[in-house]
Design an enzyme around this catalytic site. Structure first.
Site, PDB file in Angstrom:
ATOM      1  N   MET A 350     -65.460  -0.472   9.052  1.00 39.09           N
ATOM      2  CA  MET A 350     -65.555  -0.886   7.653  1.00 39.09           C
ATOM      3  C   MET A 350     -65.205   0.292   6.760  1.00 39.09           C
ATOM      4  O   MET A 350     -65.706   1.390   6.951  1.00 39.09           O
ATOM      5  CB  MET A 350     -66.965  -1.417   7.380  1.00 39.09           C
ATOM      6  CG  MET A 350     -67.215  -1.832   5.941  1.00 39.09           C
ATOM      7  SD  MET A 350     -66.150  -3.229   5.424  1.00 39.09           S
ATOM      8  CE  MET A 350     -65.961  -2.857   3.690  1.00 39.09           C
ATOM      9  N   GLU A 385     -58.285   1.788   8.223  1.00 39.50           N
ATOM     10  CA  GLU A 385     -59.392   1.997   7.278  1.00 39.50           C
ATOM     11  C   GLU A 385     -58.994   2.951   6.159  1.00 39.50           C
ATOM     12  O   GLU A 385     -59.395   2.778   5.014  1.00 39.50           O
ATOM     13  CB  GLU A 385     -60.640   2.522   8.000  1.00 39.50           C
ATOM     14  CG  GLU A 385     -61.142   1.635   9.147  1.00 39.50           C
ATOM     15  CD  GLU A 385     -61.271   0.163   8.788  1.00 39.50           C
ATOM     16  OE1 GLU A 385     -61.633  -0.137   7.638  1.00 39.50           O
ATOM     17  OE2 GLU A 385     -60.993  -0.691   9.654  1.00 39.50           O
ATOM     18  N   HIS A 388     -57.052   1.363   3.442  1.00 34.94           N
ATOM     19  CA  HIS A 388     -57.946   0.651   2.513  1.00 34.94           C
ATOM     20  C   HIS A 388     -58.463   1.545   1.389  1.00 34.94           C
ATOM     21  O   HIS A 388     -58.888   1.037   0.363  1.00 34.94           O
ATOM     22  CB  HIS A 388     -59.166   0.125   3.263  1.00 34.94           C
ATOM     23  CG  HIS A 388     -58.953  -1.190   3.949  1.00 34.94           C
ATOM     24  ND1 HIS A 388     -58.362  -2.273   3.341  1.00 34.94           N
ATOM     25  CD2 HIS A 388     -59.307  -1.607   5.194  1.00 34.94           C
ATOM     26  CE1 HIS A 388     -58.349  -3.293   4.203  1.00 34.94           C
ATOM     27  NE2 HIS A 388     -58.907  -2.914   5.332  1.00 34.94           N
ATOM     28  N   GLU A 407     -56.146  -6.633   3.466  1.00 38.79           N
ATOM     29  CA  GLU A 407     -55.980  -6.571   4.920  1.00 38.79           C
ATOM     30  C   GLU A 407     -54.528  -6.557   5.359  1.00 38.79           C
ATOM     31  O   GLU A 407     -54.181  -5.917   6.347  1.00 38.79           O
ATOM     32  CB  GLU A 407     -56.738  -7.719   5.592  1.00 38.79           C
ATOM     33  CG  GLU A 407     -58.249  -7.729   5.299  1.00 38.79           C
ATOM     34  CD  GLU A 407     -58.953  -6.438   5.701  1.00 38.79           C
ATOM     35  OE1 GLU A 407     -58.352  -5.625   6.438  1.00 38.79           O
ATOM     36  OE2 GLU A 407     -60.102  -6.228   5.267  1.00 38.79           O
TER      37      GLU A 407
HETATM   38 ZN   LIG Z   1     -59.372  -3.994   7.020  1.00 38.73          ZN
END
Ligand SMILES: [Zn+2]
Ligand SMILES: *[C@@H]1O[C@H](CO)[C@@H](O)[C@H](O)[C@H]1NC(C)=O
Ligand SMILES: *[C@@H]1O[C@H](CO)[C@@H](O)[C@H](O)[C@H]1NC(C)=O
Ligand SMILES: *[C@@H]1O[C@H](CO)[C@@H](O)[C@H](O)[C@H]1NC(C)=O
Ligand SMILES: *[C@@H]1O[C@H](CO)[C@@H](O)[C@H](O)[C@H]1NC(C)=O
Ligand SMILES: *[C@@H]1O[C@H](CO)[C@@H](O)[C@H](O)[C@H]1NC(C)=O
Length: 946
Positions: A350, A385, A388, A407
């Site tokens: 995450m 990650e 992101h 995503e």
């Molecule tokens: Zn992701």
């Protein structure tokens, strides 16, 4: 969040198939749809949500109050070790947290009610203060609405005034969860015994994972992604622990012998779902700085840190961060980046801003124990990650229906980042193809969903959870790649930079993205109407197959569906790049579902024509049979004339067209003939992956014998090619070759090539005879363990189980855990299934992956199906994964009836959609088997006759 990397997932898939045994497992397995309807919160979602538009709000917060900042105190009350053991089965752990928060918000429209989110928190009397004059505003009532809205409604005696800033104070209390979501505790084994009887050195930590809608379970908040705010965080925690947050620690002081308080610097302005903290006794690598600005550290269990297992993650993260900073021309916006390897997490990872959490197995690299190929997974997930930190954290989608903007981009850029920072991997093409095919697979069902569905289809938490699927991740990445190809890479990058810079600290939707790419196209003198083209790909389900007839130059498109009884008139704006012997550079556009005729598509002098060069288009291609034959002949005689990605794609298209009954199944099988002399990974891998369906449909039938004989015959050359390495337990340098060697062993052994089975059992016996000291090289372990256990019996299994239980090393445990599912002995598989009920034997987080592995083994599938029905409540957490795994071979009317009955009799929760899809797939399978079995049997028999 992150799914498993495409490579590992697909690798797992192909292994499975060709063997009918199992390799998919703990590391490579993924929580695919992370959806969870917790058994604790079984409120069903209303089938028709209430439709009133006046107050109270229905599913979105009103926009009359806009949060600006939160001041949050949290105190998780748990012990890192259990000192006073009341008795063995009920440790004295409190599992509570207390806290308070003050949210400041701006009133943009007068209102007498404050709405925010709170779920499962015991809230104290709220205090509302006008920040202009410091006067309190009296509260008349508070009400916490239940799931799905989870609104905390605070009615006031007087109206809040437009233009004024207010604060709302709330004290609250909640539970630390045992399952890894919201605020949760995880258990791990570490270190010396803490008290008498503490044999494992069991330790606890507390962490959070809040995407998409769990922030409201940790503190009351305006829990919607576009309502960004600055967070001032203070954590009160046990003195032996350390608190990590999104931002840097400002100060940390002892309160008394038991407690410590840590104050953090304010976070950047960010969405609630990115909030995170961890309280643990973990330690970190030395900070590594890509520049003076950013310190990168990786936290892990002290033992793992000490052993250097977190070092690779830190090093590669530093390189990746630097790549993104220069590629996007926007710096990472914080002074620190912390990564942490947690024992448990409900996603693979995450991307919390500044505090990225990972499942331990996805982050740690053990020199000498992990397969060198594991570095690819680690680099890929970190690259995902870290992407992101820009796509998602800096610029966030306005609402969850556009989650693909997070995503899709993270998936797309991770491949480029890894290729840049680890050039020796040489697997960019494979990763691109593998992602493409995962999207193709799910998007060929009528039950697919648009990449960017209408707002009203994504309202409640369960619907939001459902968006985290392969369409969002992989179709998202595929359409971005197509867009980059259409407008050119340079223009695409320019548009992306403008997009990031214009929306930083804010939110965007899909139209904003199209608008910015359009700006770049216009600046560069392009003519593409970006929104017009792209909306055909993102706002409707599915993708087309184009059919080219090289005799008369006719071409048309049609919605590609496995189930062709479903009528569809959809069409797409699609560019087609073709080549024959000389590439033709500018694409030809197809813009309707009518048949058109183009002279370019008439083959001259009997040459072949190949469309979708390098597979940049998100579509499949079919040809008239003459052109197919010429292409396959080319593959068998001089394959290098056809680009590598297309060599794989031809096989993949042929098989999938056959599956949808657009070409004969023998054409698909013919497309595997050239493999006898093929030595490249990608075509072999794709063939293996496609034959998986044949294996799943036929490995319980008389087709199995001739099918295995054919595969032995095809793979022998490849197996021999690597034999010098394999027989001396070594591998070549290049990662791509290493993958090929492993695949060769996998296919050869699982189809019973005698020299392979002998080699695997020999290597394993040698390891056993030395009582585990005579190690198999890490890179070969997975495949050798699995093949040796498949060929072996109880002795091998018990030895592996013993090693599995006693190993302290994650990579080794994962490999053994997967291999244990490879045995062909029913009673061993049954016993292994029973073990999953005992958390002392199989950790809770490994239950789903373990049962899935067993289900993928032809010998274990029926056992697993019975098992999950018998223990449905226990396996709920992994229900989606399990339904997918157990139903994959379903191809008889009896199995369909059982599945339908299961759908009616059980509370399916998060698995509802998975069961609907499985029913649809089973119907397709039944028909396919009845139509193709005879032809397939004959084909394999004739190919192996001589
Ligand atoms: Zn992701
Ligand atoms: C341990 O505690 C549980 C829960 O309080 C209780 O039900 C159980 O009987 C206890 N076991 C022993 C051996 O005292
Ligand atoms: C364990 O529980 C007992 C009884 O509830 C309580 O008196 C004791 O303080 C607890 N011990 C710890 C370490 O929390
Ligand atoms: C909020 O919690 C912190 C930590 O427990 C405490 O020090 C503080 O006094 C609380 N604030 C209020 C206003 O009660
Ligand atoms: C961790 O390290 C300590 C000290 O080196 C050792 O005693 C212990 O067995 C290790 N624990 C694990 C789980 O590896
Ligand atoms: C291709 O075109 C030729 C000539 O018009 C026709 O005979 C043939 O049936 C077509 N083939 C396909 C697959 O459409």
């Amino acid at each position: 969040m992150s799914k498993a990397t495409a490579a590992s997932k697909a690798l797992a898939a192909a292994f499975v198939v060709l063997t009918g045994s199992v390799i998919a497992g703990i590391i490579t397995m993924v929580i695919f749809y992370k959806t969870e309807i917790s058994p604790m919160n079984p409120t069903p979602r209303p089938t028709t949500p209430p439709t009133t538009t006046s107050l109270p709000p229905v599913f979105r917060l009103p926009r009359d109050l806009i949060p600006q900042s939160y001041e949050i105190f949290l105190q998780p009350d748990f012990y890192t070790k259990i000192i006073e053991v009341v008795n063995v089965t009920s440790p004295n752990q409190t599992m509570l947290f207390t806290g308070n928060s003050t949210v400041s918000f701006h009133c943009v429209q007068g209102t007498r009610a404050i709405y925010l989110h709170s779920d499962g928190l015991a809230i104290s009397e709220p205090v509302v203060v006008n920040k202009n004059n410091s006067k309190k505003v009296a509260v008349s009532s508070t009400k916490n609405h239940e799931y799905p809205s989870n609104f905390l409604e605070i009615q006031l005696d007087e109206a809040l005034e437009q233009g004024v800033t207010y604060s709302l104070f709330l004290a609250f209390e909640g539970h630390i969860r045992q399952s890894p979501y919201a605020m949760f505790a995880s258990k791990y084994a570490e270190g010396a015994p803490a008290y008498e009887g503490d044999q494992d050195g069991e330790r606890f930590l507390v962490a959070t994972i809040l995407e998409p809608t769990y922030a409201r379970k940790v503190f009351p908040c305006f829990d919607e992604p576009d309502l960004k705010a600055v967070f001032h965080v203070t954590i009160v925690h046990r003195s032996e622990t350390q608190a990590l947050g999104n931002a840097e620690v400002k100060e940390s002081n002892g309160i008394d012998d038991d407690w410590k308080v840590t104050y953090f610097h304010p976070t950047p302005k960010m969405s609630t779902y990115l909030f995170a903290f961890v309280v643990s006794e973990f330690t970190s690598t030395e900070p590594s700085a890509p520049s003076d600005r950013v310190g990168i550290e990786t936290y892990a269990r002290p033992n793992a840190t000490r052993a250097g297992h977190a070092q690779y993650a830190t090093d590669v993260a530093a390189k990746i961060l630097q790549f993104y900073e220069s590629h996007f021309e926007i710096n990472y916006q914080q002074q620190k980046l912390t990564q942490i390897a947690l024992p448990d997490l409900r996603a693979e990872a995450m991307e919390n801003w500044g505090l990225v959490t990972y499942k331990e197995g996805r982050l740690l690299y053990e020199e000498g124990a992990s397969s060198p190929l594991h570095k690819e997974d680690i680099a890929s997930i970190i690259a995902h990650e870290l992407a992101h930190q820009w796509f998602g954290n800096l610029v966030t989608m306005k609402w969850w229906n556009d989650i693909w903007l997070n995503e899709g981009f993270a998936t797309y850029f991770s491949i480029f980042a890894v290729d840049q920072v680890e050039p020796s991997f040489q697997l960019k093409e494979w990763h691109i193809m593998s992602n493409l095919h995962r999207a193709f697979e799910d998007d060929a069902l009528a039950s697919s969903h648009p990449l960017s569905p209408p707002l009203e289809d994504v309202q409640w938490p369960a619907e939001i959870e459902g968006m985290f699927d392969s369409i969002t991740y992989f179709k998202g990445a595929a359409v971005l790649r197509m867009l980059a190809d259409i407008v050119s890479e340079g223009t695409f990058t320019k548009g992306i930079k403008m997009y990031l810079s214009d929306f930083k600290y804010g939110s965007a939707d899909q139209d904003d993205l199209w608008g910015h790419i359009q700006k770049a196209v216009d600046q560069d003198g392009g003519r593409t109407d970006v929104a017009k083209v792209m909306n055909t790909w993102t706002k409707q389900i599915g993708y087309p197959v184009i059919t080219i007839n090289t005799t008369n130059g006719e071409i048309y498109q049609k919605h590609f569906l496995f189930n062709d009884t479903y009528e569809s008139n959809l069409w797409w704006e699609l560019p087609i790049r073709v080549m024959s012997n000389a590439p033709k550079s500018s694409p030809i556009w197809l813009r309707s579902n009518n048949k058109v005729q183009k002279d370019e598509f008439i083959s001259k002098k009997g040459e072949w024509i190949l469309a979708n060069v390098n597979c940049t288009g998100y579509f499949r291609v079919n040809y008239n049979s003459e052109n197919w034959e010429r292409l396959l002949t080319q593959l068998e005689t001089d394959p290098d004339k056809i680009p590598l990605m297309n060599r794989g794609q031809l096989v993949d298209d042929a098989f999938n067209l056959a599956r949808a009954e657009l070409v004969d199944v023998t054409l698909a099988l013919n497309s595997t003939r050239f493999l006898r002399d093929e030595r490249d990974f990608l075509p072999w891998k794709l063939a293996a992956k496609n034959l998986e369906y044949f294996v799943l449909m036929f490995d319980r039938s008389e087709v199995n014998g001739p099918m295995q004989a054919y595969l032995r015959q095809q793979v022998k050359g490849l197996y021999d090619f690597f034999r010098n390495y394999t027989d001396s337990s070594t591998v070549p340098e290049n990662h791509s070759l290493q993958h090929t060697q492993i695949l060769a062993i996998e296919v050869a052994c699982s189809n019973g090539l005698p020299e392979c089975v002998e080699m695997a059992t020999g290597m394993f016996a040698n390891w056993m005879a030395s009582n585990g000291t005579n190690h198999i090289p890490p890179i070969l372990r997975s495949v050798i363990y699995c093949q040796a256990l498949a060929a072996g019996g109880r002795e091998e299994w018990d030895f592996a189980w013993d090693k599995f239980q006693s190993s302290t090393d994650t990579a080794e445990r994962d490999q053994l855990g997967q291999a244990l599912a490879c045995t062909k002995k029913i009673w061993l598989l049954n016993r292994y299934l029973e073990y999953t009920l005992d958390p002392e034997k199989i950790r809770r987080m490994d239950v789903g992956p373990t049962i899935s592995s067993i289900a993928r083994n032809v010998a274990g599938q029926a056992l697993a199906w019975n098992f999950i029905r018998a223990h449905w409540t226990y396996v709920q957490w992994d229900s989606v994964m399990l339904v997918d795994a157990v139903t994959r071979r379903f191809s008889t009317p009896f199995e369909l009836t059982e599945l339908e009955r299961f759908g009616e009799d059980y509370h399916l929760g998060a698995a509802t959609m998975a069961v609907v899809q499985a029913v649809e797939q089973t119907r397709v399978n039944i028909q396919w088997v009845s139509e193709n079995k005879d032809g397939v049997l004959q084909w394999f028999e004739s190919e192996t006759a001589s």
